[in-house]
Scaffold this active site. Sequence first.
Site, PDB file in Angstrom:
ATOM      1  CG  ASP A  27      42.810  58.405  18.350  1.00 47.95           C
ATOM      2  OD1 ASP A  27      41.856  58.720  19.088  1.00 47.95           O
ATOM      3  OD2 ASP A  27      42.736  58.380  17.111  1.00 47.95           O
TER       4      ASP A  27
ATOM      5  CD  GLU B  57      37.017  61.392  14.251  1.00 50.92           C
ATOM      6  OE1 GLU B  57      38.245  61.402  14.077  1.00 50.92           O
ATOM      7  OE2 GLU B  57      36.476  60.791  15.181  1.00 50.92           O
TER       8      GLU B  57
END
Length: 663
Positions: free
Chosen positions: A413, A468
């Site tokens: 990430d 998200e």
Amino acid sequence: MTNIKSLCLCLLVALVCLPLGAADHLLKSPDGKLVVEIDTEGQLKYALKREGQLLLDKSLIGLVLEDRVLGENVKVRRVNRRSMVEETIVSPHYRFSSFNVVYNELDIQLKGNFGVIFRAYNEGIAYRLYTTAKEGLTIRDEVVQMNFPKDYTTYMAYSTVKPGKDQYAMAFQNLYTKSSVTGVKTDNIAFLPITVDCGNEVKLTLMESDLEDYPGMFVKGDGKSTSLQGTFARYPTELKSFAPRAMKRVVERADYIAKTEGKRTYPWRIWAVSERDTEMPVNKLVYALASPNRIGDCSWIKTGKVAWDWWNDWGISGVDFKAGINMETYKCYIDFAADNHIEFVVLDEGWYDPGKGDMLTVIPELDLPELVRYGKSKGVDLILWAVFNVLDDQLEAACKKYSEMGISGFKIDFLDRDDQTAVEMTYRIAEMAAKYKLTLDLHGFYKPTGLNRTYPNIINFESVFGMEEMKWSSVQKDMMEYDVTMPYIRMMAGPVDYTPGAMRNASKKDFKDIYYNPMSQGTRCHQLAAYVVHDSPLTMLADNPTAYKHEQECTDFIVSIPNKNIEETRVLQGKLGESVVIARKIGSSWYVGGMTDWTAREITLDFGFLGDGTYEVVLFRDGVNADKQAEDYKKEIFTVTPDSEKKIRMASGGGFAMTVVKK
């Protein structure tokens, strides 16, 4: 004079090798609909036509070096042609198990150790520059001009960084902005893919492929003309580590975009051309133009569904332990996955101390070898989250340690850039992970550029405005419109890790951004449809085990929809920004999902895509009250043949999903 020139060009098409001095060159797609006109008189430029309609007017291309511009004052040395080149491409974990492509190619070698290759497919055109210098080169910039003959409509996702800051450094996640070419923002840049509506249902989508050792491309406008320009992140000269995740960010950049070897090819610039919106999600050019498999045997690569902890904030309830990043919680996730035949559990941020940037040291609360053992005893593998640069700093040690421990792969990430050093890091990580038989799910990452063909152990990409965002976005962030726009644009480039599966669902009036107990915009069936609509070889179940247990019928249906071994993908109907219906084939069975925006719609689904025989359908569709009660759904079971039709109503923000299994 024009007729003589055209006759000469037609005669030249039959030649394999042309002599010096040709000023203009034509390249047609195999079906003859697309024509690329390449001009080599003075400056290197090209134009694109479709059945006589000018889509892209003469546009300059080239490379800006320290002492000259490759593309100015060009002189042709040699022109090579290849016609009707056919390739069969095996494509594991893609929207097709394999596919064929046919193209015509034109290679124009220019004086000055420089050249360009054009390819024309029925689905679009592509070009790539190349250099043949003996010594390394400093690339100050690349010339990518896009001159449109009219003020077309564009669909662009812009950088989320404010003007005056480094707009090239961000997560590649934003909604699409619709505007004319002259209305493109002048104080921001857009990341690829972008789509241009040329009218009469014809659309151009700009993408790139085979991005290696080079920065990715962005697009900007000038607010005046019907022209756009490519723009690139400058080369990072200084990076610093920042809290709270020890992420390395660029603090200083050079005045050039790349330092590279002198003999090389550069990324493919792709214009996908679609005559109908339904052609867009199944365009294959990014994958087809990428470098082939470099890791060899792919049989060890596992894909499937994932029980995920972060979106639901480890939100288990009704248990006698404190939910969080601890052994009891993760064993609960593993039990849930095993009970529901879910292949993976991901340990997201927190299993190592992110502030320390050391992923070789697990927090004291977790016995990771024991979790791996427990998972494997129940047929569940673990995936570990990490920051890109943290993994890169400990690359071989981390890959070796966790591969030997039995970890399946990494979700990495916060790369949040695609300058040359970021792209180099990605390739370095992909190669090392493959060495240790680890898969990769790339988050905080730039758009796909075919890297999943080159390294098939890369099994998904984020670079999408996914679920998200619902933890902190108001309803003004129109997720429903995005959900029926993204499959037509972003999904052309490659798969998406959107992380669907919310079991709390809300109408437009009821939606609220709630961090610990997040909900989705739209209906329950809109969420179920995502498991079919999205290209996603690794698909999260974003909600928590307690929520799924309370909604076992929907959970059972989600896990009944395969997301691996896809043989074929079809877009049955839809229109960009309004609705989409996609079908995927595995063996003799089909899986169909449909979505709409905030406008309720009724569609008629024609089952003519099925093979001969009788099929049992399990359909989840919006309930009669789903416009207000978004969690309302209806399950139906019935039989169909290829002659059958079915009317399906999708509520506002709604959708449907079905399994179609041959009896």
